[in-house]
Design a protein around this motif. Sequence first.
Motif, short mmCIF file in Angstrom:
data_model
loop_
_atom_site.label_atom_id
_atom_site.label_comp_id
_atom_site.label_asym_id
_atom_site.label_seq_id
_atom_site.Cartn_x
_atom_site.Cartn_y
_atom_site.Cartn_z
N GLY A 453 0.81 -1.21 0.00
CA GLY A 453 0.00 0.00 0.00
C GLY A 453 0.84 1.26 0.00
N LYS A 454 2.11 1.16 0.41
CA LYS A 454 3.01 2.32 0.48
C LYS A 454 3.22 2.98 -0.87
N TYR A 455 3.05 2.20 -1.96
CA TYR A 455 3.30 2.77 -3.28
C TYR A 455 2.37 3.93 -3.61
N ARG A 456 1.28 4.06 -2.88
CA ARG A 456 0.37 5.17 -3.12
C ARG A 456 0.91 6.50 -2.60
N PHE A 457 1.98 6.44 -1.79
CA PHE A 457 2.49 7.72 -1.26
C PHE A 457 3.99 7.72 -0.98
N ASN A 458 4.72 6.63 -1.25
CA ASN A 458 6.11 6.59 -0.79
C ASN A 458 7.07 7.45 -1.62
N ARG A 459 6.60 8.03 -2.71
CA ARG A 459 7.45 8.97 -3.45
C ARG A 459 7.14 10.42 -3.08
N HIS A 460 6.19 10.62 -2.19
CA HIS A 460 5.86 11.98 -1.77
C HIS A 460 6.92 12.48 -0.77
N GLU A 461 7.04 13.77 -0.66
CA GLU A 461 8.03 14.37 0.24
C GLU A 461 7.40 14.59 1.62
N PHE A 462 7.97 13.95 2.63
CA PHE A 462 7.44 14.07 3.99
C PHE A 462 8.36 14.84 4.93
N GLY A 463 9.64 14.93 4.58
CA GLY A 463 10.56 15.66 5.44
C GLY A 463 10.93 14.88 6.69
N ALA A 464 11.35 15.59 7.72
CA ALA A 464 11.82 14.95 8.95
C ALA A 464 11.46 15.81 10.16
N ILE A 465 11.50 15.17 11.32
CA ILE A 465 11.29 15.85 12.61
C ILE A 465 12.52 15.60 13.46
N GLY A 466 13.34 16.62 13.64
CA GLY A 466 14.54 16.46 14.45
C GLY A 466 15.45 15.36 13.96
N GLY A 467 15.55 15.22 12.64
CA GLY A 467 16.40 14.19 12.07
C GLY A 467 15.72 12.84 11.89
N ILE A 468 14.50 12.70 12.41
CA ILE A 468 13.75 11.45 12.25
C ILE A 468 12.84 11.60 11.03
N PRO A 469 13.01 10.76 10.00
CA PRO A 469 12.14 10.88 8.83
C PRO A 469 10.67 10.75 9.21
N ARG A 470 9.83 11.54 8.59
CA ARG A 470 8.39 11.47 8.88
C ARG A 470 7.74 10.27 8.21
#
Length: 571
Positions: A453-470
């Motif tokens: 199911g990740k293929y529906r959004f895994n190329r989108h840009e989510f950024g990070a929180i304090g170095g932890i990927p979102r």
Amino acid sequence: MLFTVRIDLTVHLKEKAMFCYQCEQTTRTDSGNGCAMAKGVCGKDQVTADLQDLLIYGIKGIAQYARRARGFGISDREADGFILYAMFTTLTNVNFNPARFIAMIQEAARLRDRIKARYEEAARDRGTAPEVLNGPATWQPVDDMDGLLAQTASAAVTAGREQVGDDIVGLRAMILYGLKGVAAYAHHAHVLGYESDELYTRFEEILDFLAGDPTDAEALVDQALAVGQLNLKALELLDAANTDSFGHPEPASVRMTPVKGKAILISGHDLKDMAALLEQTKGMGINVYTHGELLPAHGYPKLRAYPHLVGNYGGAWQDQTREFAEFPGAILMTSNCLVEPHPRYRQRIFTAGPVGWPGVRHIANGDFSPVIQAALAFPGFQEDGPEQTVTVGFARNAVLGVADKVVDAVKTGAIRHFFLIGGCDGAAPGRNYYTDLADRVPEDSVVLTLGCGKYRFNRHEFGAIGGIPRLLDIGQCNDAYSAIQIASALAQAFNCGVNDLPLSLMVSWFEQKAVAVLLTLLSLGIRGIRLGPSLPAFLTPALLEQLSARFDLKPITTAEADIEAALHRAA
């Protein structure tokens, strides 16, 4: 034999329709919640559906005697492995080849009779009268196709519905479909040499329970939860098999665009086949690409060490007809998620393990020379594509290695909530919900994902929180154990239960492995799961009401409303 099968298949299709409701894509009409036609939505024809039901019936017969033989200290490793493999072949989008099912039905009868003889001999040697069994234990498959298909009435998943009603039949189906998922996970571990007598024993006990056509609803629910616990054992075993064999997954950047050169595409889930293919293509100038659920394989150090594992091609399983047609090389399907091969690539697709399609070449011995020869014969990619990447490898070791940072981020309010958006993809309407959900998750929240199911959004840009990927890609559906361990470790760190964590589970289901994982979560007492895009057809309104009352299981609504409800609940 194949000619006879084709003749009998044509005749039989004119006589009656199949019935199957084990997957999410099943046809749902006013007249019933299942594919009740000559051919299912998955492409499975009525003959194959009936043969699969008969195979399951035969496997129940093996289990009836195997369970009792274990009481005398007798086990049969060949039968244990066969049960896992054979049940795996009956999952949605795995095997569509009637000839292979006929052979497995005959093999099931042979193994059952062998275990029966050993059990009865052991009983007599100890001065005990062997138990007289019936049902699958006494069934004898006939030799001709027409006769075999005439035996399907007692083996059908809906057998006895007129006597016991839809609720009981639905509970039996939930147990069976969960067991099919357990079989798939355990088979993947088995081929890597990881087995468990405890798992085999419990598997046989539950199959023996089903062979008795149980009618007590409470006992059926208990057994469904027992399937969930059994699946946890299978997932733990598979996790050990994968990590011991290929190392613990580590965060890795995966190229999602082509590289110039000859090419092989490998799809499915099986890491052993993938490792063998990589070893056999070493130094041959062939680039290997993963597809579908094999994308997370790039996180395993021993697989990533092969320089000709150059990236991933395509997305989830339901797009393979277009993607495989456009791929300029050979294709190897290692496990479930096969759809009918299109003529444009039928001559260059191969199956291995439990997978099969009539007329498609099957690799049964682990020698992928035919796949390699096909790859060398086709042109491959003529130029590099523009580089695009995604990051995988956030399995339990990778996440728990930074658990202190995660905990601190939660305590300081930098991370407000975790959304597990995991599970299967599919072609049915409604799955855009998961794209909307991921995109709408607040910027102070983290998305955990696993499954295709990740293929529906895994190329989108989510950024990070304090170095932890979102966005943390935990892996395949096979890696559900990692998600459970991460949730358990966070609960321990916060000295609370998993249900008290700022964590919401939005699960997309499609086939029987997803049923097994859902039962595992319910058996662990996880509440408030949102399931979609539609609820299983084998669950009647009364059963859904019971699961909702006991586990707060609920259907998805809209992305916006479900996020708001999750954050409100956690506040």
